[in-house]
Design an enzyme around this catalytic site. Structure first.
Site, PDB file in Angstrom:
ATOM      1  N   CYS A  75       0.939  -1.207  -0.157  1.00  0.00           N
ATOM      2  CA  CYS A  75       0.005   0.029   0.169  1.00  0.00           C
ATOM      3  C   CYS A  75       0.829   1.395   0.253  1.00  0.00           C
ATOM      4  O   CYS A  75       1.592   1.540   1.065  1.00  0.00           O
ATOM      5  CB  CYS A  75      -0.905  -0.036   1.452  1.00  0.00           C
ATOM      6  SG  CYS A  75      -1.875   1.494   1.524  1.00  0.00           S
ATOM      7  N   CYS A  78       0.154   3.701   2.895  1.00  0.00           N
ATOM      8  CA  CYS A  78       0.714   3.043   4.033  1.00  0.00           C
ATOM      9  C   CYS A  78       2.146   3.297   4.345  1.00  0.00           C
ATOM     10  O   CYS A  78       2.533   3.821   5.340  1.00  0.00           O
ATOM     11  CB  CYS A  78       0.240   1.697   3.921  1.00  0.00           C
ATOM     12  SG  CYS A  78      -1.295   1.217   4.181  1.00  0.00           S
TER      13      CYS A  78
END
Length: 157
Positions: A75, A78
């Protein structure tokens, strides 16, 4: 070094489970019975990395503000948020517990907390049992925004 850490964490968790006779019933903080989760020891970076999905579960009270970052290695947002989370862990050490959860390793944990299966999601759990979650990074970045959210959560009693 990581393997040693994981082995030690597993041993501590096994001892804790044995002390409860294999079953610890931690009811909610709202008048419930049971033991409060004492914040586990963080790694050198100030972050607790969970390897067991049942350590933090809904209804188990915590001893201090606990901030759980649900993310994934694949991600992009993230990865952008990770340094912000780590900086906050250093600044608020001793005031809050910072926990990182890789949803690919512990997929059930998000659904246990009834969170949307999207990352990054950050969940704040207060000692009174109340929770607040944030999806995405709009409210969490830059660092100053995240630090202000933490301060706000710490002030709530």
């Amino acid at each position: 070094m990581k393997k040693i850490f994981y082995v030690l964490c597993g041993a501590v968790m096994a001892l804790a489970a044995g002390a409860c006779g294999g079953k610890c019933d931690n009811a909610g903080a709202n008048g419930g019975e049971g033991e409060v989760i004492v914040s586990p020891k963080a790694g050198a970076d100030g972050i607790v990395t969970l390897t067991e999905g049942d350590y933090y579960t809904p209804g188990k009270p915590v001893d201090r503000l606990t901030i759980i970052d649900f993310g994934a290695v694949w991600c992009g947002p993230c990865r952008q948020f990770k340094p912000v989370f780590h900086e906050a862990a250093k600044k608020f050490e001793g005031k809050a517990t910072f926990v990182a959860v890789d949803i690919d390793s512990l997929p059930q944990m998000m659904s246990d907390f009834e969170l949307e299966a999207a990352v990054p999601t950050v969940l704040f759990i207060r000692p009174d049992g109340s929770r607040t979650s944030y999806l995405g990074t709009a409210d969490l970045m830059p660092y100053e925004k995240f630090a202000a959210l933490i301060e706000q959560q710490l002030e709530m009693k």
